[in-house]
Scaffold this active site. Sequence first.
Site, mmCIF file in Angstrom:
data_model
loop_
_atom_site.group_PDB
_atom_site.id
_atom_site.type_symbol
_atom_site.label_atom_id
_atom_site.label_comp_id
_atom_site.label_asym_id
_atom_site.label_seq_id
_atom_site.Cartn_x
_atom_site.Cartn_y
_atom_site.Cartn_z
ATOM 1 N N HIS A 151 0.836 -1.214 0.000
ATOM 2 C CA HIS A 151 0.000 0.000 0.000
ATOM 3 C C HIS A 151 0.868 1.260 0.000
ATOM 4 C CE1 HIS A 151 -3.628 2.377 1.327
ATOM 5 N NE2 HIS A 151 -2.675 3.152 1.816
ATOM 6 N N GLU A 152 1.795 1.334 0.953
ATOM 7 C CA GLU A 152 2.650 2.522 1.054
ATOM 8 C C GLU A 152 3.585 2.640 -0.163
ATOM 9 O OE1 GLU A 152 1.810 4.650 3.061
ATOM 10 O OE2 GLU A 152 0.638 3.452 4.483
ATOM 11 N N HIS B 246 1.834 4.576 -2.817
ATOM 12 C CA HIS B 246 1.952 6.028 -2.619
ATOM 13 C C HIS B 246 3.324 6.526 -3.071
ATOM 14 C CE1 HIS B 246 -1.787 6.746 -0.585
ATOM 15 N NE2 HIS B 246 -1.508 5.964 0.449
#
Length: 603
Positions: free
Chosen positions: A392-393, A396
Amino acid sequence: MSETTKLPNREDLPEKLTWDLTPIFSSDQEFDKKYEELTEELKNSEHYKGTLGNGATAFLEALEFVLTMYRKVELIYVYSHLKNDQDTTNTTYQALYARAGSLLSKVSEAIAWYEPEVLQLSDEQIWQYFEEEPKLEVYRHYVKQMVDNRSHILSADQEALLAGAGEIFGASSGTFAVLNNADLEFPTITGENGEKIQLSHGVYGQLLESTNREVREAAFKGLYSVYAQFRNTFASTLGTHIKGHNFKAKARQYASAREAALSNNHIPESVYDTLVTVVNKHLPLLHRYMELRKRLLNVDTLHMYDLYTPVLGEAPIKFTYEEAVEKAIESLAPMGEEYLAVVKEAFSNRWIDVVENKGKRSGAYSSGSYDTNPYILMNWHDTLDQLFTLVHEMGHSVHSYFTRSNQPFVYGDYSIFLAEIASTTNENILTEHLLATEEDPRVRAYVLNHYLDGFKGTIFRQTQFAEFEHFMHQEDAKGTPLTSEYLSESYGELNAKYYGPAVEKDPEIKDEWARIPHFYYNYYVYQYSTGFSAASALAKKIWEKEPGALDAYLTYLKAGNSDYPVEVMKKAGVDMTQAAYIEDAMAVFEQRLNELEALVEEL
């Protein structure tokens, strides 16, 4: 009882598991030097103030001065906040962070004149400047965003009056935060082993995941007993805050508070309405999932405090960090070589602060500025959830990397509306990969349940919040008093509609509105739902190798703020003004619900 594991000190961590911040500043001394230089440069702001009407060259110089100030202070701020977060007990970096925050405020104050001064110029004069000075062309969209809102900008005196009342408009939100985070005293309950546990916001979330139903019930009823005591106060703070939104929207000549909130990113209100309509249409899917949860927990009645406890027991799969790195690279292969090259650089060049240490900020995030690496903070534990968090990170960070590598500083960031799409697309791709490679029914069931819970918590729950938020603003605009009784009865009905007949209508849940901080964020929560839906649609296109899908997705990652968010997503292959992308997400949810329902029959 096993011995408590002690967290290591920061200085005792292996270097390879910490981020390398020296590319930002080689030392704290260099930070000090840049801090002093910017403090001096800021004094030049007065030189540019009042010059925007002096021709195209003066207009360009002032614009670039303003952007340069923001760019330099971002670098200083990011270094200080990363240093502070790696050990919040370190007083040196506490002070550094405080100084950077103060400097950021000074920069904002010193250049606050800029936008009002731009808007004092006529459209004709501004666009004539662009004809006369070719170097301005790159800033066309940036300036257009300002002038497009001209009809909602008030006179200088009125703007000053509204700005001066900023603390007053924010008072209700501030009161809520103090009461909710500092002043409420929650009861003590009995834990799984007979121990006494003092309830808090963080502890409550953990206890709702307990496998002991009596503990979950005690936590639920204990927490809401406190909100019931103070619901009149919370109705006052929330109601007054909503009145502020409606007042400012009216003062700026918007038709509604929602129109005012969404206009910042030029999001059509139809995006919001379409989300609520489509999610409501598919509530029977959530009701089915609740029936399945009830069956798996083997309970006669399913309560609101039963919605977060694991239904499949302990995770049958886990990863060390080293294994997670390999699995992340493996699972993200469908994103292509250009994407994977950035992922591998993140792992090899110490963009990630991996393990927990004494004083380290909790949780996980991706951060950085235009001139830094997109760093990732983790607090690693060997779980499947942590693998999902890492991926997920990374979504980003790759988004940030591509944006900053392909856009000038003025467009080198992206809106919240776009942010969660990149991270959640990665999660969806990881889910697809695990389901394609794992044959163990228990592992597959766990992955499917992980996905369905995430979907429930993001698309269904956040849309429920969005629906209630808009309802409150509309009711206030009509003159309906937002009393605690009215809010609780209305919220209780909405909650029952969303979760369906399988879930008991626990009276405590009627007061949930009182504890949701996002209701003070001004039409923010819907973006979680739209982002997750768009990510689901995009991941499906990429995974199925739809022609052109990957190239379109990379175009989105590289766009930054160079266009309005809805237009960026259209180029990525998702029209968020239409219902199709949410329908596609619902189809994925139904498909995975079908598979889980079939799988649990075999377990």
